[in-house]
Motif scaffolding. Structure first.
Motif, mmCIF file in Angstrom:
data_model
loop_
_atom_site.group_PDB
_atom_site.id
_atom_site.type_symbol
_atom_site.label_atom_id
_atom_site.label_comp_id
_atom_site.label_asym_id
_atom_site.label_seq_id
_atom_site.Cartn_x
_atom_site.Cartn_y
_atom_site.Cartn_z
ATOM 1 N N HIS A 466 30.069 -14.597 -36.761
ATOM 2 C CA HIS A 466 31.241 -13.812 -37.148
ATOM 3 C C HIS A 466 30.900 -12.353 -37.432
ATOM 4 C CE1 HIS A 466 33.265 -17.655 -37.462
ATOM 5 N NE2 HIS A 466 32.328 -18.073 -38.310
ATOM 6 N N GLN A 521 32.806 -11.085 -40.833
ATOM 7 C CA GLN A 521 33.827 -11.969 -41.387
ATOM 8 C C GLN A 521 33.092 -13.086 -42.115
ATOM 9 O OE1 GLN A 521 37.059 -10.954 -40.789
ATOM 10 N NE2 GLN A 521 37.726 -12.387 -42.362
ATOM 11 N N ARG A 523 33.770 -15.020 -44.638
ATOM 12 C CA ARG A 523 34.559 -16.220 -44.819
ATOM 13 C C ARG A 523 35.925 -15.977 -44.205
ATOM 14 N NH1 ARG A 523 32.583 -19.780 -48.517
ATOM 15 N NH2 ARG A 523 34.661 -20.642 -48.870
ATOM 16 N N ARG A 524 36.710 -17.008 -44.141
ATOM 17 C CA ARG A 524 38.036 -16.867 -43.555
ATOM 18 C C ARG A 524 38.843 -15.779 -44.273
ATOM 19 N NH1 ARG A 524 41.587 -20.422 -40.747
ATOM 20 N NH2 ARG A 524 43.778 -19.925 -41.100
ATOM 21 N N ASN A 525 38.644 -15.659 -45.588
ATOM 22 C CA ASN A 525 39.426 -14.733 -46.387
ATOM 23 C C ASN A 525 38.603 -13.567 -46.927
ATOM 24 O OD1 ASN A 525 41.725 -16.382 -46.095
ATOM 25 N ND2 ASN A 525 41.023 -17.677 -47.779
ATOM 26 N N SER A 569 39.661 -8.897 -48.957
ATOM 27 C CA SER A 569 39.552 -10.282 -49.408
ATOM 28 C C SER A 569 40.899 -10.802 -49.892
ATOM 29 C CB SER A 569 38.533 -10.386 -50.551
ATOM 30 O OG SER A 569 38.961 -9.644 -51.681
#
Length: 785
Positions: A466, A521, A523-525, A569
């Motif tokens: 990512h 990226q 984490r997803r958030n 975030s």
């Protein structure tokens, strides 16, 4: 930095499902995203929140297998999730842009470009001497274009069209879809290169179904605003949209010596769009707009005059003085009863075309914009003829852009290449009335030609884990000529008593700029990024009240080497969003309105370059939905600027010497290590409480606030050379049906009725502050179908 809580409470969405083997459907925010395959199906990319958002190539991937036999058992899951925060896709972009929805702009009462500074961190957007001309500063990078013939350090775009003269965008803030405020060097993805950033204004597009609406806003001081639009299909694949706005009244300033009110708006605007989609791969949009602005302007309040013989009593907060002499009115061809006001006409048209070529998308933007400006200002706030000014401007701009960009959004490699051409012609006459000060009036006419050609390329590549690498480059050449400038002096009988003619001047620039960076990226958030950018802005000319050739020496281009690190975030999705950035700008040849001391004449404005300076700071934005019905948004900006190498005329010493001796003599001061005086701390935010009532209705109430630190008007300025800090509070209440066409709002701005100054300036021997609006209480009713 994506900010904007928008309208958080979306109505529950529904999605009809049929029989589809191995199909799972996830319903989010009213959009159905398909999950294909059995067992470990992969998620499709998230829906895009803004039609103007751009990605860097790091969304999820599509995958899965074809449906199996009809006998296989179906597995269908339907869930409803409300998305409370807008611009979700922008959370994956490595930038710190401020993004605002059209609804937020309406709710916050944004009708002029200057209103945007209350919605973003480290942003200053100020009226020039109370007029319709606007100066933009983002993170301390900007230019006070007193002569209105130079390119701003912050470029303004309307629907992708560049406005190289910032005044041209006046009156365009109606029927908006959204606005993006982008800090830092720009120019590698579209348009022109610039050193400070850009303000992207996106207006609403035609719709395929019939819609229309009208909004009426009435407030204190007899202020009224009316907005309306209608949109829909004309034929198959052909749709249109017409929108308009009128503004009247609102004059809150009073001249005790003239017994007149100042500041009444008298402005109207119209925009029409026609969209044709001959096939699913082609879109053609033709847009035309017209704005007529005959509004009064406010007058500055003198805070210091070095010539006591011309000093009026200091007016109170809502008072200001002015005068228009008959000889000056005859010279400029306007009536002697003229108030300080604008007489401006802006119109233009653009043609945007987009074609899907399969491997890429080809876009073209052709635009023509015009400006006809007649502007009278009393620039010293006195009833004497010591600084009255009138400006005639006739200008036009033609631009053409071609852009080819990657089509496959899911591909690891994203790219864009393009070219941009801009041609500007300016014809201007600048008049000053110095009858009570120097015994004559001046006229300075000139022509200016400019053309810019740039080429850019931008790409990003998504690596494993990512991680995405991105970068871009721009080459821009700029050519400008100052032609036929002369200064003529007239006495009170309109007899020409002197004529000064000057040689033509030219300025050329040919430079590269660009950026490079990395984003992760994690984490997803959670996204983190770092980038380095080089910004470039061409030079130009000073062109007002010229008395010696040296004043026309072109100032040099400026460059900025910018470093930025940030994160985005959604710590708790739909509950807590926190974005932040830190930046450092290495600023070279900063363009600044400096001081030139003309012997036997006085102090005059002239643009100059600061060899080296720096700006650094931090920004944070948070959106919080801590409990049901409560929504909080807060921006925090802190920045510091410092001159590292800079010598400039010390105005206080020059004025004191003239007051004592009657002789104008320059005295220089070394400002190395001196703070540049930009507002250090900017805070703005809001808190809204939205509560369903009577089953089918919603009641909303909220507060919004703004704090701006003090701002120096001159290098190292203190006392009257520095605008004080201020804090403003606003409030609103809205009542609307959950599923209905209308809404009713009552609101108050500057609820505490604070006295503050939003801008300042200096002319001849007077320093001025321009007061901000007092408390306004109003109501707004909107009807849409």
């Amino acid at each position: 930095m994506t900010i904007d809580p928008g309208t958080p409470a979306l109505p529950p969405a529904t999605c009809r499902t049929g029989t589809a083997p191995g199909l799972k459907i996830l319903l989010m925010a009213g959009a159905c995203s398909l999950y294909l395959g059995q067992g470990d199906a992969r998620a499709a990319s998230a829906p895009q929140d803004s039609p103007h958002a751009r990605t860097t190539g790091a969304p999820g991937a599509n995958g899965g297998s074809k449906a199996g036999s009809a006998s296989r058992a179906e597995n269908i899951t339907v869930s409803t999730v409300r998305r409370y925060f807008h611009f979700q896709e922008a959370q994956t972009q490595p930038d710190s842009a401020t993004r605002l929805t059209g609804e937020t702009l309406t709710r916050k009462g944004v009708v002029r470009n200057t209103d945007l500074q209350n919605l973003a961190p480290n942003v200053t957007i100020q009226s020039l001497m109370g007029t319709a001309s606007t100066n933009y500063f983002i993170r301390g990078i900007g230019m006070s274009d007193f002569t209105q013939n130079n390119m701003s350090s912050v470029m303004t775009y309307v629907d992708g069209v560049a406005f190289p003269l910032s005044t041209m965008s006046n009156g365009m803030m109606f029927d908006l879809a959204n606005v993006d405020i982008v800090p830092g060097p720009v120019g590698t993805t579209h348009g022109m290169a610039d050193s400070g950033g850009e303000v992207n204004i996106h207006t609403a597009d035609p719709t395929d179904t019939w819609h229309g609406g009208v909004t009426e806003d009435i407030a204190s001081y007899a202020r009224s605003r009316t907005d309306l639009y209608v949109s829909g299909p004309l034929a198959r694949n052909l749709s249109f949209r017409i929108a308009g706005q009128t503004m009247h009244g609102g004059g809150w300033q009073y001249s005790p010596m003239n017994h007149t009110h100042l500041g009444d708006a008298q402005e109207g605007g119209l925009r029409a769009k026609l969209r044709w989609t001959p096939d699913e791969k082609t879109e053609i949009m033709l847009t035309g707009h017209w704005v007529q602005d005959d509004s009064n302007v406010i007058v500055g309040r003198p805070v210091k005059n070095v010539l006591p013989a011309f000093s009026n009593p200091m007016p109170s907060y809502q008072q200001a003085n002015w005068n228009m002499t008959r000889p000056f009115a005859q010279l400029v061809g306007r009536p002697s009863t003229l108030y300080p006001s604008e007489h401006n006409t802006f119109w233009g048209a653009d043609l945007r075309m987009r074609r899907d070529l399969g491997f890429a998308t080809l876009q073209s933007i052709s635009a023509y914009e015009t400006e006809r400006e007649g502007e009278f200002t009393d620039q010293d706030g006195l009833t004497y003829s010591t600084g009255n000014a009138y400006r005639n401007i006739v200008a036009n701009s033609f631009s053409q852009e071609l852009r080819l960009s990657a089509q496959a959004r899911q591909a690891p490699l994203q790219w864009a290449v393009g070219a941009f051409y801009n041609r500007v012609r300016v014809l201007q006459s600048f008049y000053y009335d110095f009858l009570d000060y120097r015994g004559f009036m001046t006229e300075t006419p000139f022509r200016q030609n400019q053309q810019t050609f740039s080429q850019y390329a931008n790409l990003s590549y998504r690596l494993p884990a990512h991680v995405t690498l991105f970068g871009g480059i721009t080459h821009e050449s700029d050519d400008r000529q100052m032609l036929g400038l002369e200064t003529n002096h007239y006495n009170a009988s309109l007899q020409q008593i002197a004529s000064l003619k000057f040689h033509d001047e030219g300025a050329e620039a040919n430079q590269f700029s660009g950026n490079a960076g990395i984003q992760w990226q994690a984490r997803r958030n959670l996204q983190l990024y770092f980038k380095v950018s080089k910004g470039f802005k061409p030079g130009g000319f000073s062109a007002n009240d010229t008395v010696v050739q040296d004043q026309l020496t072109p100032f040099k281009p400026e460059t900025v080497l910018a470093y930025e690190a940030g994160f985005k975030s959604d710590i708790i999705p739909n509950v807590f969003r926190l974005n932040g950035a830190a930046f450092y700008y290495d600023y070279h040849d900063q363009q600044i309105l400096g001081i030139y001391v003309a012997p036997n004449y006085g102090t005059l404005g002239r643009y100059t370059n600061i060899p080296k300076s720096e700006v650094w700071g931090i920004e944070f934005n948070t959106e919080i939905h801590p409990v049901k019905y409560l929504f909080i948004q807060q921006n925090f900006g802190y920045e510091r600027g410092k001159f590292q190498q800079f010598q400039q005329v010390n105005l206080a010493t020059v004025d004191a010497y003239y007051a004592a001796t009657g002789v104008w003599k320059p005295f220089y001061q070394d400002y190395g290590g001196v703070d540049s005086g930009i507002p250090k701390l900017t805070l703005n935010g809001s808190a809204d409480y939205r509560l369903p009532v009577f089953t089918h209705y919603q009641w909303e109430t909220g507060l919004d606030w703004t704090y701006r630190d003090s701002q120096a008007l001159t290098p190292g300025g203190l006392g009257y050379q520095r605008l004080p800090n201020y804090f403003l509070l606003g409030a609103h209440m809205t009542y609307r049906p959950l599923k209905g066409p209308w809404s009713a709002t009552v609101y108050a701005t500057n609820l505490l009725n604070r006295q503050y100054a939003v801008a300042g300036g200096q002319t001849t021997t007077t320093y001025l502050w321009f007061s901000g609006e007092p408390r306004f209480i109003g109501g707004r009713v909107s009807l849409q179908y």
